[in-house]
Write a protein that holds these residues in place. Sequence first.
Motif, PDB file in Angstrom:
ATOM      1  N   ASN A  52     -50.753   2.812-105.440  1.00 29.09           N
ATOM      2  CA  ASN A  52     -50.782   3.230-106.869  1.00 29.09           C
ATOM      3  C   ASN A  52     -50.181   4.750-107.266  1.00 29.09           C
ATOM      4  N   ASP A  53     -51.252   6.191-106.456  1.00 29.22           N
ATOM      5  CA  ASP A  53     -51.411   7.256-106.563  1.00 29.22           C
ATOM      6  C   ASP A  53     -50.041   7.844-105.804  1.00 29.22           C
ATOM      7  N   THR A  54     -49.442   7.155-105.104  1.00 35.04           N
ATOM      8  CA  THR A  54     -48.150   8.101-104.847  1.00 35.04           C
ATOM      9  C   THR A  54     -46.459   7.317-105.172  1.00 35.04           C
ATOM     10  N   ASP A  55     -45.899   8.123-105.175  1.00 35.22           N
ATOM     11  CA  ASP A  55     -44.584   7.196-105.148  1.00 35.22           C
ATOM     12  C   ASP A  55     -43.528   6.623-103.569  1.00 35.22           C
ATOM     13  N   TYR A 125     -60.737  10.555-101.295  1.00 38.34           N
ATOM     14  CA  TYR A 125     -59.193   9.971-101.589  1.00 38.34           C
ATOM     15  C   TYR A 125     -58.461  10.543-103.158  1.00 38.34           C
ATOM     16  N   TYR A 126     -59.578  11.760-103.962  1.00 36.23           N
ATOM     17  CA  TYR A 126     -59.119  12.746-104.560  1.00 36.23           C
ATOM     18  C   TYR A 126     -58.243  14.067-103.735  1.00 36.23           C
ATOM     19  N   VAL A 129     -55.298  12.809-102.227  1.00 35.38           N
ATOM     20  CA  VAL A 129     -54.163  12.809-103.075  1.00 35.38           C
ATOM     21  C   VAL A 129     -53.258  13.267-103.931  1.00 35.38           C
ATOM     22  N   HIS A 130     -54.313  14.755-104.622  1.00 35.47           N
ATOM     23  CA  HIS A 130     -54.405  15.827-104.701  1.00 35.47           C
ATOM     24  C   HIS A 130     -54.021  17.065-104.497  1.00 35.47           C
TER      25      HIS A 130
END
Length: 256
Positions: A52-55, A125-126, A129-130
């Motif tokens: 969900n956190d990536t396209d 994980y943060y 992702v960021h």
Amino acid sequence: MVKVESTEEKEMAYLDHFAELRKRLLWTALIFIIFFAVGLYFVQDIRDFFLNDTDLTLHLIAPGEIIWIIFTIAFIVGLTATLPFFCFQLWLFIRPGLTSTERKASLAYIPAIFILFLSGLVFGYYIFVHLILPFLLSLNDGMFETIFTVENYFRFVFRVTIPFAVLFEIPIITMFLTSLGIVTPKFLVKTRKYAYFILIIIGTMISPPDFFLQIIVAIPLIILYEISIVLSRIIYKKKMDKHEAYMQEDSNQEER
């Protein structure tokens, strides 16, 4: 004859301890299997949470990849959920050899170990992702079509998050080693520069080859080390105060 009986008693004691340890490890293995099965049941929800956190559109190039990711996710769920139970079983095993004060103090380590492990997973994980993933994608700059396979993507996620989960246990490990007298605050301060160097190396292994990102990853690890020094000082001071109180009491009894 007495020696024979004494040897037999020692062997029986060892066998009893071994049987007790075996029983607790079996219970831990059973709990792990249960949570492993829970992870298998919710593997799709967990996988969707990561995606969900990536396209990105992930590609499957071999049937073995989907099997690998399913069992890896289930294993991590089982490992994380079983960790506090394993620590509790270990505490029950060593409890007979502890004083009442030591039992209460050591029991407090269990929730702290679990919370720090989860915090490390979340923080890792943060960071992934960021910071790490956006940086890597920015290097492409539209020159090439980006293709991620299922196994490569999740292997990269776990490569970042799992080390953070383990490294977040540094304060607890330091407190435990201090209580055993293996390390002291003075030793931690003396080896600080070497510890920083090792933590920076770990940061470079986890993060991409970018100096800014490597520093960002290394900073929380260095902060954890500094927290470990503070906690070690607290544990060491309590230990020394208890020792001085014991020596004072022993001295007073000798004077009487």
